[in-house]
Scaffold this active site. Structure first.
Site, PDB file in Angstrom:
ATOM      1  CE1 TYR A   1      44.306  37.093  32.067  1.00 28.93           C
ATOM      2  CE2 TYR A   1      44.627  35.202  30.707  1.00 28.93           C
ATOM      3  CZ  TYR A   1      43.892  36.270  31.199  1.00 28.93           C
ATOM      4  OH  TYR A   1      42.721  36.246  30.679  1.00 28.93           O
TER       5      TYR A   1
ATOM      6  CB  SER B   1      41.204  32.720  30.717  1.00 29.47           C
ATOM      7  OG  SER B   1      42.069  32.729  29.463  1.00 29.47           O
TER       8      SER B   1
HETATM    9  N1  LIG Z   1      39.690  39.547  26.071  1.00 28.63           N
HETATM   10  C1  LIG Z   1      39.839  38.370  26.021  1.00 28.63           C
HETATM   11  O1  LIG Z   1      40.449  37.678  24.968  1.00 28.63           O
HETATM   12  C2  LIG Z   1      39.677  37.270  27.335  1.00 28.63           C
HETATM   13  C3  LIG Z   1      40.081  35.902  27.268  1.00 28.63           C
HETATM   14  C4  LIG Z   1      39.786  35.128  28.149  1.00 28.63           C
HETATM   15  C5  LIG Z   1      39.496  36.019  29.528  1.00 28.63           C
HETATM   16  N2  LIG Z   1      39.332  36.960  29.420  1.00 28.63           N
HETATM   17  C6  LIG Z   1      39.102  37.633  30.897  1.00 28.63           C
HETATM   18  O2  LIG Z   1      37.831  38.679  30.805  1.00 28.63           O
HETATM   19  C7  LIG Z   1      38.108  39.523  32.054  1.00 28.63           C
HETATM   20  C8  LIG Z   1      37.596  40.754  31.289  1.00 28.63           C
HETATM   21  O3  LIG Z   1      38.772  41.221  30.551  1.00 28.63           O
HETATM   22  P1  LIG Z   1      38.261  42.391  29.173  1.00 28.63           P
HETATM   23  O4  LIG Z   1      38.860  41.389  27.988  1.00 28.63           O
HETATM   24  O5  LIG Z   1      36.963  42.628  29.161  1.00 28.63           O
HETATM   25  O6  LIG Z   1      39.392  43.316  29.441  1.00 28.63           O
HETATM   26  P2  LIG Z   1      39.258  44.879  29.768  1.00 28.63           P
HETATM   27  O7  LIG Z   1      38.665  45.403  28.593  1.00 28.63           O
HETATM   28  O8  LIG Z   1      40.967  45.434  29.923  1.00 28.63           O
HETATM   29  O9  LIG Z   1      38.529  45.129  31.063  1.00 28.63           O
HETATM   30  C9  LIG Z   1      39.157  44.612  32.471  1.00 28.63           C
HETATM   31  C10 LIG Z   1      38.228  45.215  33.440  1.00 28.63           C
HETATM   32  O10 LIG Z   1      38.917  45.030  34.607  1.00 28.63           O
HETATM   33  C11 LIG Z   1      39.119  46.396  35.379  1.00 28.63           C
HETATM   34  N3  LIG Z   1      40.246  46.148  36.448  1.00 28.63           N
HETATM   35  C12 LIG Z   1      41.478  46.067  35.850  1.00 28.63           C
HETATM   36  N4  LIG Z   1      42.134  46.215  37.137  1.00 28.63           N
HETATM   37  C13 LIG Z   1      41.190  46.409  38.054  1.00 28.63           C
HETATM   38  C14 LIG Z   1      41.518  46.612  39.271  1.00 28.63           C
HETATM   39  N5  LIG Z   1      42.624  46.651  39.926  1.00 28.63           N
HETATM   40  N6  LIG Z   1      40.236  46.530  40.373  1.00 28.63           N
HETATM   41  C15 LIG Z   1      39.128  46.983  39.617  1.00 28.63           C
HETATM   42  N7  LIG Z   1      39.013  46.757  38.512  1.00 28.63           N
HETATM   43  C16 LIG Z   1      39.968  46.447  37.604  1.00 28.63           C
HETATM   44  C17 LIG Z   1      39.282  47.362  34.394  1.00 28.63           C
HETATM   45  O11 LIG Z   1      39.060  48.646  34.845  1.00 28.63           O
HETATM   46  P3  LIG Z   1      39.215  50.005  33.933  1.00 28.63           P
HETATM   47  O12 LIG Z   1      38.294  50.262  33.126  1.00 28.63           O
HETATM   48  O13 LIG Z   1      39.256  50.981  35.065  1.00 28.63           O
HETATM   49  O14 LIG Z   1      40.657  49.656  33.307  1.00 28.63           O
HETATM   50  C18 LIG Z   1      38.245  46.768  33.250  1.00 28.63           C
HETATM   51  O15 LIG Z   1      37.028  47.403  33.585  1.00 28.63           O
HETATM   52  C19 LIG Z   1      39.171  39.395  32.553  1.00 28.63           C
HETATM   53  O16 LIG Z   1      39.168  38.532  33.717  1.00 28.63           O
HETATM   54  C20 LIG Z   1      40.084  38.622  31.540  1.00 28.63           C
HETATM   55  O17 LIG Z   1      41.017  37.893  32.074  1.00 28.63           O
HETATM   56  C21 LIG Z   1      39.418  38.221  28.634  1.00 28.63           C
END
Ligand SMILES: NC(=O)c1ccc[n+]([C@@H]2O[C@H](COP(=O)([O-])OP(=O)(O)OC[C@H]3O[C@@H](n4cnc5c(N)ncnc54)[C@H](OP(=O)(O)O)[C@@H]3O)[C@@H](O)[C@H]2O)c1
Length: 384
Positions: free
Chosen positions: A235, A207
């Site tokens: 985070y 990120s």
């Molecule tokens: N969205 C943004 O703006 C953004 C920006 C920068 C970086 N990121 C990074 O992108 C990545 C994906 O995030 P996202 O935005 O797509 O969020 P998201 O929609 O909340 O997806 C997160 C995923 O991680 C899984 N997860 C959470 N805790 C877990 C655990 N204990 N064991 C296994 N799986 C787990 C969740 O599972 P469930 O489906 O079961 O909840 C979900 O599938 C993350 O690393 C996040 O930090 C996101």
């Protein structure tokens, strides 16, 4: 007498000099902090413009013969990565904590794909990153297949915005465990399969917020009171720790192993990551759709890092130049520099050692795995 007091004085001066030398940084300076926020605001306001050269969905090169493990592929960016890789012909393994949700998604994709004549090769394996035992069990099950792994995408992550500090059953602050420690353990334990799949890649969905992070290896849990815990601190520090660990891992992997390590920033993306925000703030997210990527747009940097044929060449060039950080691909699929703090080689090595210690791995783990030796981890002995 005069000689003794002059020696004492010299001793005191030497002690003072040493104190200054070992003075350890205790946080980001205000300039680094301000620069971190500027980077974040710039990405948010201009990501659509800086990434305007990219198609959506991004066309992928031929990937019929590759196997990819994707963590957290039941939601958001990971779900898009899994769908697009599978629809482009890769063998995809959804490594998830909720297998039922993954099976439901596969059913949906199969139904949609069948209409378009697209067969998909996709399977589900259980992995809960809040349990290091679960990470070890997953890795053992995967390595036992004795097959190749070409791409590991550490995508799963949490950002428990505004929530009180929580600790896993392993005793670690949850952001640090889910976003850094568990993916680090997974990457190391899957090295035997990644060697079989060489040339292979480890892609960490990081990120832009790592620019706001600071890692104190004496206080990985942010629990000693030296720093005040907030979800932002949890985070951003976990994301910086991931960049630092990845840089050392990439350096320690000999070029002949053919495994490259890349961190990516997906941009600011509308996903479930904001699930803990108050409903009113989430509604605000929907009001500014122009600035925020959808999950398909947010998956492009990880897909690029996982499949573009030029990425390994770029990683190898950084290694040959002994560059202090691993490759970092921005939301616009261009190489970029991670934060100034991420360039601290000394801290990165401390993060490396601390991470191995916390995840129960011996300090020479990577070298032994490269030699084909077995490595025992402190975790994984208990049935979950
Ligand atoms: N969205 C943004 O703006 C953004 C920006 C920068 C970086 N990121 C990074 O992108 C990545 C994906 O995030 P996202 O935005 O797509 O969020 P998201 O929609 O909340 O997806 C997160 C995923 O991680 C899984 N997860 C959470 N805790 C877990 C655990 N204990 N064991 C296994 N799986 C787990 C969740 O599972 P469930 O489906 O079961 O909840 C979900 O599938 C993350 O690393 C996040 O930090 C996101």
């Amino acid at each position: 007498m005069a000689r003794i007091s002059s020696l004492e004085k010299e001793g005191e001066e030497e002690e003072e000099r040493l104190k200054v030398k070992v003075k350890v940084k205790v946080g980001l300076g205000w300039i680094e902090w301000a620069r971190g926020w500027l980077n974040l605001i710039y990405e948010m306001l201009f990501q659509r413009i800086t990434a305007s050269h990219l198609q959506n969905p991004m066309p992928l090169p031929p990937i019929n013969d590759i196997t990819c493990v994707i963590t957290g592929s039941t939601s958001g960016i990971g779900r898009e990565i899994a769908r697009q890789l599978a629809e482009s012909g890769a063998h995809v393994v959804m490594a998830v904590r909720n297998p039922k949700a993954a099976h439901d998604l596969i059913q949906r994709w199969q139904d949609e794909g069948a209409g378009r004549g697209l067969p998909i090769n996709i399977e589900v394996m259980e992995l809960d990153l809040l349990s290091l035992d679960s990470v070890v069990r997953f890795s053992e099950a995967w390595n036992a297949r004795s097959g190749p792994l070409h791409v590991l995408i550490n995508n799963a992550g949490i950002f428990s915005i505004g929530e009180p500090q929580k600790f896993s059953k392993d005793g670690y602050e949850e952001h640090m465990q889910v976003n850094h420690l568990a993916p680090a353990l997974l990457s190391v334990l899957l090295l035997p399969s990644l060697i079989r799949g060489s040339p292979s890649r480890i892609v960490n969905v990081n990120s832009i917020m790592h620019h706001l992070g600071f890692v104190d290896t004496e206080d990985m849990n942010v629990a000693t009171g030296k720093r005040k815990y907030t979800s932002l601190v949890g985070y951003s520090s976990s994301k910086l720790a991931q960049v630092m660990f990845s840089s050392v891992l990439h350096k320690r992997l000999p070029a002949e192993a053919g495994i490259n390590v890349v961190c990516v920033s997906p941009g600011i993306v509308h996903t479930n990551v904001a699930r803990d925000l108050p409903k009113i703030v989430q509604a605000g997210y929907n009001l500014i759709p122009y600035f925020i990527f959808n999950a398909e747009e947010g998956s492009r940097s990880a897909l690029f890092a996982a499949t573009d044929p030029q990425v390994p060449e770029y990683c190898e060039m950084l290694k040959a130049d002994d560059w202090p950080v691993c490759a970092f691909i921005s939301h616009d699929c261009r190489p970029t520099n991670p934060s100034e703090e991420a360039h601290s080689v000394e801290t990165s090595y401390r993060v490396w050692e601390k991470t191995l210690e916390m995840t129960g791995l011996p300090s020479d783990t990577v070298e032994r795995l490269i030699e084909g030796e077995e490595v025992k981890c402190r975790y994984g002995a208990h049935e979950g």
